[in-house]
Design a protein around this motif. Structure first.
Motif, PDB file in Angstrom:
ATOM      1  N   ARG A 109      -0.544 -14.466  -6.613  1.00 35.55           N
ATOM      2  CA  ARG A 109      -0.592 -13.940  -8.090  1.00 35.55           C
ATOM      3  C   ARG A 109      -1.352 -12.191  -7.991  1.00 35.55           C
ATOM      4  O   ARG A 109      -1.949 -12.263  -6.820  1.00 35.55           O
ATOM      5  CB  ARG A 109      -1.362 -14.758  -8.650  1.00 35.55           C
ATOM      6  CG  ARG A 109      -0.585 -16.003  -9.529  1.00 35.55           C
ATOM      7  CD  ARG A 109      -1.708 -16.843 -10.387  1.00 35.55           C
ATOM      8  NE  ARG A 109      -2.958 -16.670 -10.188  1.00 35.55           N
ATOM      9  CZ  ARG A 109      -3.712 -17.330  -9.313  1.00 35.55           C
ATOM     10  NH1 ARG A 109      -3.445 -18.788  -9.028  1.00 35.55           N
ATOM     11  NH2 ARG A 109      -5.308 -17.251  -9.451  1.00 35.55           N
ATOM     12  N   LEU A 110      -1.036 -11.735  -8.946  1.00 33.49           N
ATOM     13  CA  LEU A 110      -1.629 -10.267  -8.832  1.00 33.49           C
ATOM     14  C   LEU A 110      -3.079 -10.431  -8.599  1.00 33.49           C
ATOM     15  O   LEU A 110      -3.538  -9.474  -7.699  1.00 33.49           O
ATOM     16  CB  LEU A 110      -1.312  -9.724 -10.261  1.00 33.49           C
ATOM     17  CG  LEU A 110      -1.900  -8.066 -10.423  1.00 33.49           C
ATOM     18  CD1 LEU A 110      -1.015  -7.352  -9.414  1.00 33.49           C
ATOM     19  CD2 LEU A 110      -1.670  -7.984 -11.767  1.00 33.49           C
ATOM     20  N   ASP A 111      -3.939 -11.555  -9.236  1.00 36.04           N
ATOM     21  CA  ASP A 111      -5.408 -11.289  -8.830  1.00 36.04           C
ATOM     22  C   ASP A 111      -5.458 -11.992  -7.555  1.00 36.04           C
ATOM     23  O   ASP A 111      -6.747 -11.820  -7.232  1.00 36.04           O
ATOM     24  CB  ASP A 111      -6.028 -12.258 -10.072  1.00 36.04           C
ATOM     25  CG  ASP A 111      -5.504 -13.503 -10.177  1.00 36.04           C
ATOM     26  OD1 ASP A 111      -4.699 -13.925  -9.385  1.00 36.04           O
ATOM     27  OD2 ASP A 111      -6.220 -14.329 -10.814  1.00 36.04           O
ATOM     28  N   GLU A 112      -4.699 -12.424  -6.887  1.00 32.01           N
ATOM     29  CA  GLU A 112      -5.052 -12.893  -5.556  1.00 32.01           C
ATOM     30  C   GLU A 112      -4.896 -11.846  -4.429  1.00 32.01           C
ATOM     31  O   GLU A 112      -5.109 -11.972  -3.275  1.00 32.01           O
ATOM     32  CB  GLU A 112      -4.200 -14.226  -5.167  1.00 32.01           C
ATOM     33  CG  GLU A 112      -4.305 -15.309  -5.987  1.00 32.01           C
ATOM     34  CD  GLU A 112      -3.284 -16.370  -5.791  1.00 32.01           C
ATOM     35  OE1 GLU A 112      -3.913 -17.517  -5.558  1.00 32.01           O
ATOM     36  OE2 GLU A 112      -2.249 -16.122  -5.669  1.00 32.01           O
ATOM     37  N   ILE A 113      -4.089 -10.979  -4.853  1.00 31.90           N
ATOM     38  CA  ILE A 113      -3.767  -9.821  -3.596  1.00 31.90           C
ATOM     39  C   ILE A 113      -4.935  -9.428  -2.975  1.00 31.90           C
ATOM     40  O   ILE A 113      -5.090  -9.234  -1.771  1.00 31.90           O
ATOM     41  CB  ILE A 113      -3.021  -8.630  -4.213  1.00 31.90           C
ATOM     42  CG1 ILE A 113      -1.512  -9.214  -4.725  1.00 31.90           C
ATOM     43  CG2 ILE A 113      -2.956  -7.378  -3.354  1.00 31.90           C
ATOM     44  CD1 ILE A 113      -0.804  -8.181  -5.415  1.00 31.90           C
ATOM     45  N   PRO A 114      -6.308  -9.099  -3.453  1.00 35.02           N
ATOM     46  CA  PRO A 114      -7.515  -8.549  -3.016  1.00 35.02           C
ATOM     47  C   PRO A 114      -7.973  -9.676  -1.730  1.00 35.02           C
ATOM     48  O   PRO A 114      -8.492  -9.238  -0.725  1.00 35.02           O
ATOM     49  CB  PRO A 114      -8.623  -8.370  -3.907  1.00 35.02           C
ATOM     50  CG  PRO A 114      -7.669  -8.054  -5.003  1.00 35.02           C
ATOM     51  CD  PRO A 114      -6.403  -8.934  -4.966  1.00 35.02           C
ATOM     52  N   ASP A 115      -7.602 -10.533  -1.954  1.00 35.78           N
ATOM     53  CA  ASP A 115      -8.001 -11.749  -1.004  1.00 35.78           C
ATOM     54  C   ASP A 115      -7.198 -11.815   0.254  1.00 35.78           C
ATOM     55  O   ASP A 115      -7.774 -12.141   1.327  1.00 35.78           O
ATOM     56  CB  ASP A 115      -7.724 -13.315  -1.677  1.00 35.78           C
ATOM     57  CG  ASP A 115      -8.676 -13.566  -2.792  1.00 35.78           C
ATOM     58  OD1 ASP A 115      -9.555 -12.852  -2.921  1.00 35.78           O
ATOM     59  OD2 ASP A 115      -8.193 -14.526  -3.570  1.00 35.78           O
ATOM     60  N   LEU A 121      -3.566  -2.022  -1.597  1.00 34.26           N
ATOM     61  CA  LEU A 121      -2.133  -2.026  -1.256  1.00 34.26           C
ATOM     62  C   LEU A 121      -1.922  -0.304  -1.452  1.00 34.26           C
ATOM     63  O   LEU A 121      -2.575   0.352  -2.258  1.00 34.26           O
ATOM     64  CB  LEU A 121      -1.057  -2.646  -2.114  1.00 34.26           C
ATOM     65  CG  LEU A 121      -1.267  -4.208  -1.970  1.00 34.26           C
ATOM     66  CD1 LEU A 121      -0.301  -4.799  -3.136  1.00 34.26           C
ATOM     67  CD2 LEU A 121      -0.555  -4.664  -0.704  1.00 34.26           C
ATOM     68  N   PHE A 122      -0.753   0.058  -0.904  1.00 36.78           N
ATOM     69  CA  PHE A 122      -0.328   1.596  -1.250  1.00 36.78           C
ATOM     70  C   PHE A 122      -0.279   1.747  -2.600  1.00 36.78           C
ATOM     71  O   PHE A 122       0.318   0.713  -3.370  1.00 36.78           O
ATOM     72  CB  PHE A 122       0.933   1.780  -0.671  1.00 36.78           C
ATOM     73  CG  PHE A 122       1.631   2.932  -0.728  1.00 36.78           C
ATOM     74  CD1 PHE A 122       1.126   4.337  -0.559  1.00 36.78           C
ATOM     75  CD2 PHE A 122       3.162   2.981  -1.025  1.00 36.78           C
ATOM     76  CE1 PHE A 122       1.705   5.339  -0.518  1.00 36.78           C
ATOM     77  CE2 PHE A 122       3.807   4.230  -0.997  1.00 36.78           C
ATOM     78  CZ  PHE A 122       2.965   5.516  -1.013  1.00 36.78           C
ATOM     79  N   GLY A 123      -0.713   2.872  -3.156  1.00 38.87           N
ATOM     80  CA  GLY A 123      -0.961   2.884  -4.742  1.00 38.87           C
ATOM     81  C   GLY A 123       0.370   2.627  -5.612  1.00 38.87           C
ATOM     82  O   GLY A 123       0.259   1.975  -6.385  1.00 38.87           O
ATOM     83  N   PRO A 124       1.574   3.412  -5.045  1.00 36.40           N
ATOM     84  CA  PRO A 124       2.765   3.138  -5.789  1.00 36.40           C
ATOM     85  C   PRO A 124       3.111   1.658  -5.837  1.00 36.40           C
ATOM     86  O   PRO A 124       3.743   1.078  -6.752  1.00 36.40           O
ATOM     87  CB  PRO A 124       3.708   3.917  -5.162  1.00 36.40           C
ATOM     88  CG  PRO A 124       2.976   5.204  -4.333  1.00 36.40           C
ATOM     89  CD  PRO A 124       1.610   4.500  -4.135  1.00 36.40           C
ATOM     90  N   VAL A 125       2.805   0.941  -4.924  1.00 35.54           N
ATOM     91  CA  VAL A 125       3.183  -0.365  -4.783  1.00 35.54           C
ATOM     92  C   VAL A 125       2.217  -1.203  -5.667  1.00 35.54           C
ATOM     93  O   VAL A 125       2.739  -2.209  -6.527  1.00 35.54           O
ATOM     94  CB  VAL A 125       2.958  -1.108  -3.149  1.00 35.54           C
ATOM     95  CG1 VAL A 125       3.250  -2.736  -3.337  1.00 35.54           C
ATOM     96  CG2 VAL A 125       4.013  -0.451  -2.323  1.00 35.54           C
ATOM     97  N   GLN A 126       1.068  -1.023  -5.897  1.00 35.31           N
ATOM     98  CA  GLN A 126       0.133  -1.545  -6.786  1.00 35.31           C
ATOM     99  C   GLN A 126       0.435  -1.370  -8.110  1.00 35.31           C
ATOM    100  O   GLN A 126       0.548  -2.171  -8.865  1.00 35.31           O
ATOM    101  CB  GLN A 126      -1.246  -1.289  -6.138  1.00 35.31           C
ATOM    102  CG  GLN A 126      -2.320  -1.938  -7.286  1.00 35.31           C
ATOM    103  CD  GLN A 126      -2.614  -3.579  -6.733  1.00 35.31           C
ATOM    104  OE1 GLN A 126      -2.626  -3.912  -5.503  1.00 35.31           O
ATOM    105  NE2 GLN A 126      -2.443  -4.250  -7.696  1.00 35.31           N
ATOM    106  N   GLU A 127       1.029  -0.017  -8.346  1.00 34.63           N
ATOM    107  CA  GLU A 127       1.240   0.331  -9.675  1.00 34.63           C
ATOM    108  C   GLU A 127       2.356  -0.587 -10.298  1.00 34.63           C
ATOM    109  O   GLU A 127       2.436  -0.982 -11.211  1.00 34.63           O
ATOM    110  CB  GLU A 127       1.441   1.774  -9.814  1.00 34.63           C
ATOM    111  CG  GLU A 127       0.275   2.550  -9.613  1.00 34.63           C
ATOM    112  CD  GLU A 127       0.604   4.171  -9.210  1.00 34.63           C
ATOM    113  OE1 GLU A 127       1.675   4.553  -9.785  1.00 34.63           O
ATOM    114  OE2 GLU A 127      -0.242   4.704  -9.020  1.00 34.63           O
TER     115      GLU A 127
END
Length: 137
Positions: A109-115, A121-127
């Motif tokens: 999930r989006l909120d799990e990515i930092p874990d 992540l690369f800015g455009p990928v995160q966006e």
């Protein structure tokens, strides 16, 4: 005969399905990287999009289609030239297909990515993920 000193570029697939993004855990760390997005080396004569589709099939047995390029950069952790390609699932179920390289696959999930990727992540990928994964809410 021309010799090339540039290292092979890496193409990464950003695969979103059911409000989650696919991540893989490699058996061997690459620098600090353990969890990553599926992908691998771009072969001679191949586009970044073709490499992302092929590598996804080889690594996780998932049939995907390239949607659009999200950009390129030199990776700050590995120094490799990276291309990022948004892909959509067209068939199959993600699994560890390349057991020599991969230990695990996970839909995150989006909120799990930092874990999984604490340095971000690369800015455009995160966006792209912010847009795509929040669209359903």
């Amino acid at each position: 005969m021309t010799e090339t000193t540039t290292e092979q570029g890496i193409s990464t697939a950003i695969i979103v399905h059911d409000d989650r993004v696919l991540m893989i855990r490699r058996r061997e760390r690459e620098g600090k990287l353990l969890w990553a997005l599926p992908g691998g080396g771009i072969e001679a004569g191949e586009t970044a999009e073709q490499a992302a589709v092929r590598e996804t099939a080889e690594e996780v047995d998932l049939k995907v289609e390239a949607v659009r390029s999200l950009g390129e950069r030199v990776h700050p952790q590995t120094g490799r030239h990276m291309s990022y390609v948004a892909c959509e699932v067209v068939g199959g179920e993600a699994r560890v297909a390349d057991e020599e390289e991969l230990a695990e696959v996970a839909w995150i999930r989006l909120d799990e990515i930092p874990d999984y990727v604490p340095w971000g992540l690369f800015g455009p990928v995160q966006e792209y993920l912010d847009e795509t994964l929040n669209a359903g809410e």
